[in-house]
Design a protein around this motif. Structure first.
Motif, PDB file in Angstrom:
ATOM      1  N   ILE A 283     -29.291-111.320  71.990  1.00 32.45           N
ATOM      2  CA  ILE A 283     -30.470-110.416  72.244  1.00 32.45           C
ATOM      3  C   ILE A 283     -30.308-109.040  71.547  1.00 32.45           C
ATOM      4  O   ILE A 283     -31.471-108.898  70.985  1.00 32.45           O
ATOM      5  N   GLY A 284     -29.015-108.687  70.916  1.00 29.31           N
ATOM      6  CA  GLY A 284     -28.999-107.723  69.967  1.00 29.31           C
ATOM      7  C   GLY A 284     -29.572-108.254  68.776  1.00 29.31           C
ATOM      8  O   GLY A 284     -30.126-107.238  67.851  1.00 29.31           O
ATOM      9  N   GLY A 285     -29.227-109.396  68.377  1.00 28.08           N
ATOM     10  CA  GLY A 285     -29.747-109.846  67.013  1.00 28.08           C
ATOM     11  C   GLY A 285     -31.286-110.173  67.147  1.00 28.08           C
ATOM     12  O   GLY A 285     -31.905-109.660  66.134  1.00 28.08           O
ATOM     13  N   ALA A 286     -32.002-110.323  68.221  1.00 23.27           N
ATOM     14  CA  ALA A 286     -33.291-110.432  68.282  1.00 23.27           C
ATOM     15  C   ALA A 286     -33.910-109.064  68.057  1.00 23.27           C
ATOM     16  O   ALA A 286     -34.871-108.790  67.358  1.00 23.27           O
ATOM     17  N   ALA A 287     -33.223-108.011  68.854  1.00 26.94           N
ATOM     18  CA  ALA A 287     -33.602-106.479  68.631  1.00 26.94           C
ATOM     19  C   ALA A 287     -33.707-106.111  67.365  1.00 26.94           C
ATOM     20  O   ALA A 287     -34.590-105.279  66.826  1.00 26.94           O
ATOM     21  N   GLN A 288     -32.593-106.532  66.617  1.00 27.04           N
ATOM     22  CA  GLN A 288     -32.230-106.126  65.179  1.00 27.04           C
ATOM     23  C   GLN A 288     -33.421-106.628  64.239  1.00 27.04           C
ATOM     24  O   GLN A 288     -34.101-105.820  63.384  1.00 27.04           O
ATOM     25  N   VAL A 289     -34.071-107.707  64.490  1.00 26.67           N
ATOM     26  CA  VAL A 289     -34.930-108.474  63.717  1.00 26.67           C
ATOM     27  C   VAL A 289     -36.414-107.826  64.217  1.00 26.67           C
ATOM     28  O   VAL A 289     -37.095-107.394  63.314  1.00 26.67           O
ATOM     29  N   LEU A 290     -36.503-107.653  65.346  1.00 27.31           N
ATOM     30  CA  LEU A 290     -37.936-107.226  65.920  1.00 27.31           C
ATOM     31  C   LEU A 290     -38.109-105.662  65.459  1.00 27.31           C
ATOM     32  O   LEU A 290     -39.259-105.173  65.226  1.00 27.31           O
ATOM     33  N   SER A 291     -36.915-104.744  65.525  1.00 31.30           N
ATOM     34  CA  SER A 291     -36.937-103.528  65.144  1.00 31.30           C
ATOM     35  C   SER A 291     -37.010-103.220  63.674  1.00 31.30           C
ATOM     36  O   SER A 291     -37.018-102.233  63.185  1.00 31.30           O
ATOM     37  N   GLY A 292     -36.932-104.180  62.868  1.00 31.08           N
ATOM     38  CA  GLY A 292     -37.158-104.276  61.348  1.00 31.08           C
ATOM     39  C   GLY A 292     -35.816-103.781  60.694  1.00 31.08           C
ATOM     40  O   GLY A 292     -35.954-103.253  59.516  1.00 31.08           O
ATOM     41  N   ASN A 293     -34.848-103.861  61.355  1.00 31.00           N
ATOM     42  CA  ASN A 293     -33.433-103.618  60.684  1.00 31.00           C
ATOM     43  C   ASN A 293     -32.575-104.728  59.926  1.00 31.00           C
ATOM     44  O   ASN A 293     -31.466-104.755  59.761  1.00 31.00           O
ATOM     45  N   GLY A 294     -33.430-105.829  59.529  1.00 35.50           N
ATOM     46  CA  GLY A 294     -32.754-106.998  59.083  1.00 35.50           C
ATOM     47  C   GLY A 294     -32.383-108.301  59.849  1.00 35.50           C
ATOM     48  O   GLY A 294     -32.361-108.144  61.162  1.00 35.50           O
ATOM     49  N   ASP A 295     -31.923-109.203  59.199  1.00 36.43           N
ATOM     50  CA  ASP A 295     -31.179-110.368  60.166  1.00 36.43           C
ATOM     51  C   ASP A 295     -29.816-109.758  60.565  1.00 36.43           C
ATOM     52  O   ASP A 295     -29.002-109.384  59.708  1.00 36.43           O
ATOM     53  N   PRO A 296     -29.462-110.781  61.491  1.00 30.62           N
ATOM     54  CA  PRO A 296     -28.294-110.388  61.994  1.00 30.62           C
ATOM     55  C   PRO A 296     -27.356-111.246  61.247  1.00 30.62           C
ATOM     56  O   PRO A 296     -27.571-112.213  60.395  1.00 30.62           O
ATOM     57  N   VAL A 297     -25.926-110.898  61.230  1.00 32.46           N
ATOM     58  CA  VAL A 297     -25.001-111.471  60.227  1.00 32.46           C
ATOM     59  C   VAL A 297     -24.109-112.390  60.850  1.00 32.46           C
ATOM     60  O   VAL A 297     -23.777-111.843  62.177  1.00 32.46           O
ATOM     61  N   ALA A 298     -24.099-113.509  60.630  1.00 35.27           N
ATOM     62  CA  ALA A 298     -23.053-114.514  61.213  1.00 35.27           C
ATOM     63  C   ALA A 298     -21.548-114.041  61.438  1.00 35.27           C
ATOM     64  O   ALA A 298     -21.109-113.354  60.437  1.00 35.27           O
ATOM     65  N   ARG A 299     -21.140-114.147  62.823  1.00 35.60           N
ATOM     66  CA  ARG A 299     -19.737-113.472  62.946  1.00 35.60           C
ATOM     67  C   ARG A 299     -18.829-114.552  63.534  1.00 35.60           C
ATOM     68  O   ARG A 299     -19.317-115.662  64.323  1.00 35.60           O
ATOM     69  N   SER A 300     -17.729-114.520  63.288  1.00 38.38           N
ATOM     70  CA  SER A 300     -16.499-115.402  64.060  1.00 38.38           C
ATOM     71  C   SER A 300     -15.243-114.518  64.128  1.00 38.38           C
ATOM     72  O   SER A 300     -14.766-113.679  63.590  1.00 38.38           O
ATOM     73  N   SER A 301     -14.821-114.805  65.362  1.00 39.15           N
ATOM     74  CA  SER A 301     -13.226-114.146  65.725  1.00 39.15           C
ATOM     75  C   SER A 301     -12.284-114.825  65.438  1.00 39.15           C
ATOM     76  O   SER A 301     -11.138-114.498  65.496  1.00 39.15           O
ATOM     77  N   SER A 302     -12.547-115.927  64.669  1.00 43.02           N
ATOM     78  CA  SER A 302     -11.407-116.833  64.039  1.00 43.02           C
ATOM     79  C   SER A 302     -11.474-116.900  62.654  1.00 43.02           C
ATOM     80  O   SER A 302     -12.261-116.553  61.874  1.00 43.02           O
ATOM     81  N   ALA A 303     -10.189-117.342  62.112  1.00 44.22           N
ATOM     82  CA  ALA A 303     -10.374-117.688  60.370  1.00 44.22           C
ATOM     83  C   ALA A 303     -11.062-119.062  60.250  1.00 44.22           C
ATOM     84  O   ALA A 303     -11.208-119.465  59.057  1.00 44.22           O
ATOM     85  N   GLY A 304     -11.676-119.638  61.062  1.00 43.01           N
ATOM     86  CA  GLY A 304     -12.274-120.851  60.999  1.00 43.01           C
ATOM     87  C   GLY A 304     -13.769-120.695  60.340  1.00 43.01           C
ATOM     88  O   GLY A 304     -14.404-121.701  60.163  1.00 43.01           O
ATOM     89  N   GLY A 305     -14.141-119.362  60.195  1.00 44.20           N
ATOM     90  CA  GLY A 305     -15.495-119.320  59.884  1.00 44.20           C
ATOM     91  C   GLY A 305     -16.625-119.546  60.711  1.00 44.20           C
ATOM     92  O   GLY A 305     -16.316-119.345  61.822  1.00 44.20           O
ATOM     93  N   SER A 306     -18.138-119.349  60.234  1.00 47.27           N
ATOM     94  CA  SER A 306     -19.187-119.152  61.114  1.00 47.27           C
ATOM     95  C   SER A 306     -19.901-120.754  61.237  1.00 47.27           C
ATOM     96  O   SER A 306     -20.817-120.607  61.947  1.00 47.27           O
ATOM     97  N   LYS A 307     -19.391-121.777  60.677  1.00 48.07           N
ATOM     98  CA  LYS A 307     -20.224-122.809  60.695  1.00 48.07           C
ATOM     99  C   LYS A 307     -19.890-123.630  62.033  1.00 48.07           C
ATOM    100  O   LYS A 307     -18.979-123.658  62.582  1.00 48.07           O
ATOM    101  N   LEU A 308     -21.026-123.974  62.593  1.00 49.84           N
ATOM    102  CA  LEU A 308     -21.262-124.718  63.962  1.00 49.84           C
ATOM    103  C   LEU A 308     -21.023-126.075  63.795  1.00 49.84           C
ATOM    104  O   LEU A 308     -21.803-126.535  62.735  1.00 49.84           O
ATOM    105  N   HIS A 309     -20.260-126.818  64.546  1.00 50.33           N
ATOM    106  CA  HIS A 309     -20.297-128.198  64.380  1.00 50.33           C
ATOM    107  C   HIS A 309     -21.290-128.780  65.372  1.00 50.33           C
ATOM    108  O   HIS A 309     -21.374-128.340  66.682  1.00 50.33           O
TER     109      HIS A 309
END
Length: 309
Positions: A283-309
């Motif tokens: 929801i925060g990412g949607a707000a960022q887009v709608l408010s004109g603050n740019g695209d959200p950045v992919a985040r990861s809490s591990s070293a595995g990266g942000s690619k989804l399988h």
């Protein structure tokens, strides 16, 4: 103000249909009085909504000043994100300069005992009760900080999000609904995330999903226009689709979000988090887009990266 105008005109039409003949001067006076009252009510409603953007809530232990100061700092970050719509401020190192001074920005605060009405437990002498600390900040000072950070308040109309979220954990697969018992926790978490980010959301009902033949697979493959009728039926203006898949290796949810806005599709991801945090990111990412603050950045809490399988 468009909605207020609609209310005023609709009420005027009803008044005219049920009124008795009166003098032109008296009629104009009544209409002027009615308009003034109606617009005053609308202005008051909008002011209240705007003021709510400058208010945040956090859970603290006890009512001591030390924990209150920590709560003020946490609320300050949430309010800066809430007012600007810029999710990217979460964890921003630049906020470290403002958090110790959060107390000087506060106009009022209040506590609500989460255990109100419950008896004191045996260990109460060694552990304080949890409280909801609600904090209101001075609007001008918050706006000044945002300007310093290169941002501005997002005070224009915020579109209502129609949120479709698919949850997958092993053999369990379901969509979060307004009335599904299996998604009670996720529904509450989505509503809490929306409130924290200053957004209004609607969720589908079980009957609505069945009527529109919307399944988890359909959410992953259907074009967004196909979801528009179901979204509009619930009062949604913009469709936000999320998919959360439980990852045993990371002990967290791998999440991907998607929304059409501004003539293109916006996608972002986060993994290795609780579903509460995943919903705040969505929801925060949607707000960022709608408010004109740019695209959200992919985040990861591990070293595995942000690619989804």
């Amino acid at each position: 103000m468009r909605n207020c105008g609609g209310i005023v005109m609709a009420d005027l039409h009803r008044t005219r249909r049920h009124s008795h003949p009166i003098g032109h001067g008296a009629g104009r006076a009544i209409i002027r009085t009615f308009l003034a009252a109606a617009w005053a009510w609308c202005a008051g409603t909008m002011a209240a909504a705007g003021a709510d953007l400058y208010r945040a809530k956090v859970t603290v232990t006890g009512q001591g000043e030390a924990n209150r100061i920590i709560g003020f700092a946490a609320c300050l970050e949430d309010v800066l994100i809430k007012v600007s719509g810029a999710q990217k401020l979460q964890g921003d190192r630049r906020l470290a300069a403002y958090k110790p001074k959060a107390k000087s920005l506060v106009t009022s605060f209040s506590y609500r005992d989460q255990f109100s009405g419950k008896p004191i437990r045996d260990e109460q002498g060694t552990r304080d009760r949890p409280y909801d600390l609600t904090v209101a900040f001075e609007e001008g000072k918050i706006d000044d900080i945002l300007r310093t950070l290169g941002l501005k308040p997002w005070l224009s109309h915020r579109p209502r999000l129609a949120v479709f979220v698919e949850m997958e954990q092993g053999p369990r697969n379901y969509i979060v609904t307004t009335d599904g018992a299996q998604s009670d926790l996720q529904r509450d978490a989505l509503l809490a995330a929306a409130d924290r980010r200053g957004m209004d959301i609607v969720l589908p009902s079980t009957a609505g999903l069945a009527k529109s033949n919307i399944t988890g697979e359909a959410l992953r493959t259907a074009p967004f226009p196909a979801l528009a009728p179901a979204a509009a039926e619930q009062g949604g203006e913009v469709v936000l689709v999320g998919r959360l898949v439980w990852d045993d290796r990371e002990l967290g949810w791998a999440t991907q979000w998607q929304m059409d806005w501004g003539g293109r599709t916006h996608r972002w991801q986060v993994r290795g988090v609780t579903f509460d945090e995943a919903f705040r990111r969505g929801i925060g990412g949607a707000a960022q887009v709608l408010s004109g603050n740019g695209d959200p950045v992919a985040r990861s809490s591990s070293a595995g990266g942000s690619k989804l399988h």
